[in-house]
Motif scaffolding. Sequence first.
Motif, PDB file in Angstrom:
ATOM      1  N   GLU A 186       0.825  -1.204   0.000  1.00 13.41           N
ATOM      2  CA  GLU A 186       0.000   0.000   0.000  1.00 13.41           C
ATOM      3  C   GLU A 186       0.860   1.255   0.000  1.00 13.41           C
ATOM      4  O   GLU A 186       0.584   2.216  -0.721  1.00 13.41           O
ATOM      5  CB  GLU A 186      -0.931  -0.001   1.210  1.00 13.41           C
ATOM      6  N   ALA A 187       1.939   1.253   0.798  1.00 18.39           N
ATOM      7  CA  ALA A 187       2.836   2.408   0.875  1.00 18.39           C
ATOM      8  C   ALA A 187       3.501   2.681  -0.470  1.00 18.39           C
ATOM      9  O   ALA A 187       3.692   3.837  -0.863  1.00 18.39           O
ATOM     10  CB  ALA A 187       3.891   2.182   1.949  1.00 18.39           C
ATOM     11  N   GLU A 188       3.860   1.616  -1.169  1.00 16.50           N
ATOM     12  CA  GLU A 188       4.495   1.784  -2.477  1.00 16.50           C
ATOM     13  C   GLU A 188       3.551   2.479  -3.454  1.00 16.50           C
ATOM     14  O   GLU A 188       3.948   3.395  -4.183  1.00 16.50           O
ATOM     15  CB  GLU A 188       4.909   0.423  -3.038  1.00 16.50           C
ATOM     16  N   LYS A 189       2.286   2.080  -3.455  1.00 13.08           N
ATOM     17  CA  LYS A 189       1.316   2.694  -4.357  1.00 13.08           C
ATOM     18  C   LYS A 189       1.080   4.163  -3.993  1.00 13.08           C
ATOM     19  O   LYS A 189       1.034   5.031  -4.865  1.00 13.08           O
ATOM     20  CB  LYS A 189      -0.006   1.925  -4.289  1.00 13.08           C
ATOM     21  N   ILE A 190       0.938   4.433  -2.683  1.00 11.11           N
ATOM     22  CA  ILE A 190       0.713   5.815  -2.248  1.00 11.11           C
ATOM     23  C   ILE A 190       1.928   6.672  -2.555  1.00 11.11           C
ATOM     24  O   ILE A 190       1.804   7.810  -3.018  1.00 11.11           O
ATOM     25  CB  ILE A 190       0.383   5.853  -0.743  1.00 11.11           C
ATOM     26  N   GLY A 191       3.134   6.128  -2.305  1.00 14.44           N
ATOM     27  CA  GLY A 191       4.363   6.865  -2.594  1.00 14.44           C
ATOM     28  C   GLY A 191       4.480   7.228  -4.059  1.00 14.44           C
ATOM     29  O   GLY A 191       4.914   8.342  -4.410  1.00 14.44           O
ATOM     30  N   GLN A 192       4.084   6.329  -4.934  1.00 13.33           N
ATOM     31  CA  GLN A 192       4.131   6.608  -6.372  1.00 13.33           C
ATOM     32  C   GLN A 192       3.175   7.738  -6.740  1.00 13.33           C
ATOM     33  O   GLN A 192       3.517   8.613  -7.547  1.00 13.33           O
ATOM     34  CB  GLN A 192       3.790   5.345  -7.154  1.00 13.33           C
ATOM     35  N   ARG A 193       1.989   7.731  -6.145  1.00 12.69           N
ATOM     36  CA  ARG A 193       1.024   8.791  -6.437  1.00 12.69           C
ATOM     37  C   ARG A 193       1.527  10.149  -5.952  1.00 12.69           C
ATOM     38  O   ARG A 193       1.341  11.174  -6.626  1.00 12.69           O
ATOM     39  CB  ARG A 193      -0.327   8.461  -5.807  1.00 12.69           C
ATOM     40  N   ILE A 194       2.171  10.145  -4.768  1.00  6.84           N
ATOM     41  CA  ILE A 194       2.715  11.404  -4.238  1.00  6.84           C
ATOM     42  C   ILE A 194       3.851  11.907  -5.116  1.00  6.84           C
ATOM     43  O   ILE A 194       3.942  13.092  -5.432  1.00  6.84           O
ATOM     44  CB  ILE A 194       3.195  11.212  -2.786  1.00  6.84           C
ATOM     45  N   LYS A 195       4.721  10.995  -5.539  1.00  6.35           N
ATOM     46  CA  LYS A 195       5.852  11.373  -6.380  1.00  6.35           C
ATOM     47  C   LYS A 195       5.381  11.987  -7.697  1.00  6.35           C
ATOM     48  O   LYS A 195       5.982  12.924  -8.228  1.00  6.35           O
ATOM     49  CB  LYS A 195       6.734  10.148  -6.657  1.00  6.35           C
ATOM     50  N   ASP A 229      11.554   5.615   3.685  1.00  2.00           N
ATOM     51  CA  ASP A 229      11.676   4.222   3.235  1.00  2.00           C
ATOM     52  C   ASP A 229      10.378   3.736   2.588  1.00  2.00           C
ATOM     53  O   ASP A 229      10.398   3.180   1.490  1.00  2.00           O
ATOM     54  CB  ASP A 229      12.038   3.297   4.406  1.00  2.00           C
ATOM     55  N   ASP A 230       9.265   3.959   3.289  1.00  2.00           N
ATOM     56  CA  ASP A 230       7.986   3.472   2.768  1.00  2.00           C
ATOM     57  C   ASP A 230       7.493   4.319   1.594  1.00  2.00           C
ATOM     58  O   ASP A 230       7.159   3.797   0.532  1.00  2.00           O
ATOM     59  CB  ASP A 230       6.929   3.461   3.878  1.00  2.00           C
ATOM     60  N   LEU A 231       7.423   5.637   1.811  1.00  2.00           N
ATOM     61  CA  LEU A 231       6.913   6.526   0.769  1.00  2.00           C
ATOM     62  C   LEU A 231       8.001   6.998  -0.187  1.00  2.00           C
ATOM     63  O   LEU A 231       7.699   7.512  -1.261  1.00  2.00           O
ATOM     64  CB  LEU A 231       6.230   7.748   1.407  1.00  2.00           C
ATOM     65  N   LYS A 232       9.249   6.853   0.231  1.00  2.00           N
ATOM     66  CA  LYS A 232      10.404   7.235  -0.594  1.00  2.00           C
ATOM     67  C   LYS A 232      10.366   8.715  -0.994  1.00  2.00           C
ATOM     68  O   LYS A 232      10.688   9.093  -2.129  1.00  2.00           O
ATOM     69  CB  LYS A 232      10.507   6.335  -1.828  1.00  2.00           C
ATOM     70  N   LEU A 233       9.964   9.566  -0.032  1.00  2.00           N
ATOM     71  CA  LEU A 233      10.017  11.000  -0.250  1.00  2.00           C
ATOM     72  C   LEU A 233      11.469  11.465  -0.211  1.00  2.00           C
ATOM     73  O   LEU A 233      12.352  10.784   0.320  1.00  2.00           O
ATOM     74  CB  LEU A 233       9.209  11.721   0.830  1.00  2.00           C
ATOM     75  N   THR A 234      11.726  12.638  -0.751  1.00  2.00           N
ATOM     76  CA  THR A 234      13.085  13.179  -0.782  1.00  2.00           C
ATOM     77  C   THR A 234      13.336  14.006   0.479  1.00  2.00           C
ATOM     78  O   THR A 234      12.610  14.980   0.731  1.00  2.00           O
ATOM     79  CB  THR A 234      13.294  14.074  -2.022  1.00  2.00           C
ATOM     80  N   PRO A 235      14.325  13.647   1.295  1.00  2.00           N
ATOM     81  CA  PRO A 235      14.574  14.408   2.535  1.00  2.00           C
ATOM     82  C   PRO A 235      15.191  15.773   2.250  1.00  2.00           C
ATOM     83  O   PRO A 235      15.925  15.954   1.271  1.00  2.00           O
ATOM     84  CB  PRO A 235      15.560  13.514   3.300  1.00  2.00           C
TER      85      PRO A 235
END
Length: 321
Positions: A186-195, A229-235
């Motif tokens: 689920e986190a991978e899918k949400i992270g892709q949408r955010i990216k 890690d989960d959402l893979k946002l850029t720090p």
Amino acid sequence: MVKHITSWSMVLLLLVLAACSGGEKTASTGEANKEENSKLEEQQETVAETRTVEHLYGEAEVPMNPEKIVLLSHVSWEGSLVSVGVKPHAVMAYDNEFPPHLTEELEGVTALPYADEIDPEEIVKLNPDLLIISDRYKPLYDQLAETIPTVVVEVGGDWKEDHLKVAEAAGKLEEGQKVIEEMEKEAEKIGQRIKEKVGDETFMAVAINKKDIRVFGTTNHATNSLLFDDLKLTPAENLPEDFGENISIEGLVKYNPDHILDVTYFNSGDYYDSVTEGEVWNNLEAVKNKNVHTLTTTWGFWDPIERQKGLKEIETLLVGE
């Protein structure tokens, strides 16, 4: 002739007696074997009723299916129990209130006051068949482990390890692993949408405390792993590589992220106002561009229930409905 008949009578009598004697011995032996087998079965049942759980301070013989679990921790591991279908008997509650994301799930559970030192007698009164505690309560372990099955979990940087150990103690290790796998998907899918929406825009999580500001880092904390890690946002640049640091208002100047995730527990008070109304805060790019996202899930993301709610809330804040 009489003597001959008498001799045969004696022989027959002896044979009958021997047979009876042997029968009694066989019956006696059978009873002994039956009793021994019964004892062995009881022992096997006793062994089967418990299992060995390795933990921070050694091993514990834990019931196969514990029914009265008392959990003592300053992070919300009770959410790990709930996520695998187990309702604890008693957990700690801040000001007699459970974590906001678990209020409904913990209805009817005994609330224990938050404290750094716990009276062992109060735990004994609860009559638990399993005690799960954080490493903060080593003295409690020393006092109770001999009489109450006790599993000690170290509050570490990897929330998954904590979650799995709590699940294992409750006899739900397989279910606990499944929870992680489903959440990762689920986190991978949400992270892709955010990216897709924000690209490589940078992020920083903060919590404004009563006297300072907590800036979360990039590793060794459940919040950090959720974001990076989960959402893979850029720090954001200059974030601590570890779990984070506490800074003053002036310390904010070295951070200038595109987005701020505000995980402050109390969004009010003199210090909170002095930060959010101050010049340093209002000169940050995220603030000027109205990209400060205030989360209602603010318990630290140590359990799957809050992590899932946090993922959904972050998605809504950054992507929309």
